[in-house]
Design an enzyme around this catalytic site. Structure first.
Site, PDB file in Angstrom:
ATOM      1  N   HIS A  73      -2.723 -28.858 -22.303  1.00  0.00           N
ATOM      2  CA  HIS A  73      -2.084 -27.545 -22.160  1.00  0.00           C
ATOM      3  C   HIS A  73      -0.738 -27.670 -21.442  1.00  0.00           C
ATOM      4  CE1 HIS A  73      -5.958 -25.924 -23.379  1.00  0.00           C
ATOM      5  NE2 HIS A  73      -5.373 -24.756 -23.528  1.00  0.00           N
ATOM      6  N   ASP A 112     -10.806 -23.867 -17.330  1.00  0.00           N
ATOM      7  CA  ASP A 112     -10.733 -22.830 -18.380  1.00  0.00           C
ATOM      8  C   ASP A 112     -11.570 -23.297 -19.580  1.00  0.00           C
ATOM      9  OD1 ASP A 112     -10.062 -20.459 -19.614  1.00  0.00           O
ATOM     10  OD2 ASP A 112      -8.021 -21.044 -20.139  1.00  0.00           O
ATOM     11  N   GLY A 148      -0.009 -18.066 -22.132  1.00  0.00           N
ATOM     12  CA  GLY A 148      -0.128 -16.623 -22.315  1.00  0.00           C
ATOM     13  C   GLY A 148       0.752 -15.819 -21.386  1.00  0.00           C
ATOM     14  N   HIS A 201     -12.172 -20.760 -12.830  1.00  0.00           N
ATOM     15  CA  HIS A 201     -11.922 -20.164 -14.157  1.00  0.00           C
ATOM     16  C   HIS A 201     -12.594 -21.052 -15.208  1.00  0.00           C
ATOM     17  CE1 HIS A 201      -8.674 -18.252 -16.978  1.00  0.00           C
ATOM     18  NE2 HIS A 201      -9.793 -18.489 -17.639  1.00  0.00           N
ATOM     19  N   ASP A 258      -5.634 -30.292 -18.009  1.00  0.00           N
ATOM     20  CA  ASP A 258      -6.355 -31.179 -18.935  1.00  0.00           C
ATOM     21  C   ASP A 258      -5.423 -32.228 -19.545  1.00  0.00           C
ATOM     22  OD1 ASP A 258      -4.861 -29.560 -20.600  1.00  0.00           O
ATOM     23  OD2 ASP A 258      -6.505 -29.066 -21.966  1.00  0.00           O
ATOM     24  N   GLY A 259      -4.119 -32.127 -19.201  1.00  0.00           N
ATOM     25  CA  GLY A 259      -3.157 -33.097 -19.719  1.00  0.00           C
ATOM     26  C   GLY A 259      -2.654 -32.730 -21.100  1.00  0.00           C
TER      27      GLY A 259
HETATM   28 ZN   LIG Z   1      -9.873 -18.281 -19.628  1.00  0.00          ZN
END
Ligand SMILES: [Zn+2]
Length: 428
Positions: free
Chosen positions: A281, A304, A246, A86, A278-279
């Site tokens: 999110h 992402d 989300g 992703h 990523d630490g």
């Molecule tokens: Zn995405």
């Protein structure tokens, strides 16, 4: 049906629609002095022999291979190449930019951070932009000889819940439209996965159709409740896209509590999940929680990443470079201009592995597995990628204790290295 093409004097061999591999000139490469990370253990001081862009042999002992070029891993880790299922962009480019150059540049920049295979991902947009992006995938694919390989496209949207849209453009969010998605799938056979909200009208039929076409269905940007997620899972939604981002969690209606998508993904043992490690999110306790409940075999680490990955921080754009949303990259993440929410990640795969080791306190073998074998299994390519096993594609990375990438090899070809003495033959 295999496809053969010539690009830049390099012979390219494609065994099926998502696959391009580079045939080497029968050169053999031997990697020595490596701490080899197989899916389940570390072999100290192991040796790997590579020929015809595949792993020919892997051993705890010296392998006799006269004439082979020698790469000295110098005591660093040698692991399967990282697989990012992703990713939207990097190096200042986005897959929605509308150029072949963007595809090639993104593949190249992420290879510097250890990615050897990726699933280019679209953002919610109009149909014409989606079709154009699918066309560009097809034309860029055979020219992609310097970066991470492409494993097919991921369409993220446009069939999402408005209430969970995050940074997805609300103008394009809509319910599944059978005429539209059947047309898109008939138009292009490079779609490997598609993310949608399963509670929308028509979303179950949508999943059934995709499954028939061999496309992985994932749930994303969704307000579904537990009953809806169970039904979705039974009908093909087997992966939760960027878990926690989300999607609904525990919520109350008239004093009564309901489980959301997050709890459902935990409860359904066979459901796979992606996490943006990523630490930022997800903070350390949530990384630990997801790992504790789902385990390394059900988790794929994803970047992402938007175009700001591998770039200096500052102003950037989410989505198409001309029509996308202006955002700001600071503190290692992209934010909306008013800083009210995140607008994408700028992570690279090395950072994801490092975070799982340092922040979530996961053993290195398991952290690597979530970046290699697990995503390969989810994308149905584990028979060729994601493990250091004889017969697999020679997609490898060499990195040190801090997960700083020293070398990236894609299909037996070194596409990135910081090791100046890479090809020196050590004195025995
Ligand atoms: Zn995405």
């Amino acid at each position: 049906m295999p496809i053969f093409v010539y690009v830049h004097d390099t012979f390219i061999y494609s065994t099926f629609k998502y696959d391009v591999q580079i045939i080497m000139d029968n050169k053999r490469i031997k990697i020595i002095n490596g701490r080899l990370i197989t899916p389940y253990r570390v072999i100290n001081n192991g040796t790997i022999l590579i020929s015809n862009n595949q792993i020919e042999a892997i051993s705890e002992r010296e392998i006799d291979a006269p004439g082979a070029e020698v790469i000295n891993a110098a005591g660093n880790y040698v692991s399967p190449g990282f697989i990012d299922i992703h990713v939207h962009g990097g190096g200042g480019h986005d897959f929605m930019d509308g150029t072949e150059e963007a595809f090639l540049a993104i593949a190249k920049i992420h290879a510097q951070y250890g990615t050897t295979a990726m699933v280019p991902t679209t953002l919610t947009s109009g149909k014409e932009d989606l079709l154009k992006t699918l066309d560009l995938y097809v034309s860029a694919h055979p020219k992609n000889t310097e970066g991470a390989q492409f494993l097919g496209m991921h369409l993220e949207g446009p069939y999402f819940a408005q209430s969970q849209r995050g940074a997805q453009d609300p103008r394009y969010i809509r319910d599944p439209d059978v005429n539209e998605y059947t047309e898109i799938i008939a138009y292009s056979d490079v779609i490997a996965r598609w993310s949608a909200a399963p509670e929308l009208k028509g979303a179950i039929d949508f999943a059934k159709y995709l499954k028939k076409k061999g496309i992985l269905v994932a749930l994303a940007h969704t307000d579904a409740n537990y009953d809806e997620v169970i039904e979705a899972f039974e009908n093909g939604y087997t992966l939760a896209t960027h878990l926690y981002s989300g999607m609904s969690g525990v919520h109350r209606r008239n004093a009564y509590r309901y489980a959301g998508v997050i709890e459902s993904a935990f409860l359904i043992d066979a459901m796979d999940v992606e996490i943006i490690a990523d630490g930022i999110h997800l903070p350390a306790p949530l990384l630990k929680l997801v790992y504790k409940i789902k385990g390394a075999d059900r988790i794929a680490l994803i970047t992402d990443a938007m175009r700001g990955a591998g770039m200096p921080e500052g102003e950037s754009v989410l989505g198409n470079k001309d029509t996308g949303l202006k955002v700001i990259v600071e503190d290692g993440v992209a934010k909306m201009p008013d800083r009210s929410s995140f607008a994408g990640s700028v992570a690279t795969t090395d950072r994801l592995v490092r975070n799982m080791i340092n922040m979530a306190e996961v053993p290195v073998v398991e952290a690597v597995r979530m970046m290699t074998k697990s995503p390969a299994t989810i994308m149905n390519v584990a028979h060729r990628k994601g493990s250091l096993v004889q017969g697999m594609d020679a997609d490898l990375v060499i990195f040190n204790e801090q997960v700083n990438i020293k070398m990236t090899m894609v299909g037996g070809r070194v596409v990135y290295t910081t090791m100046s003495d890479l090809k020196s033959t050590p004195k025995l």
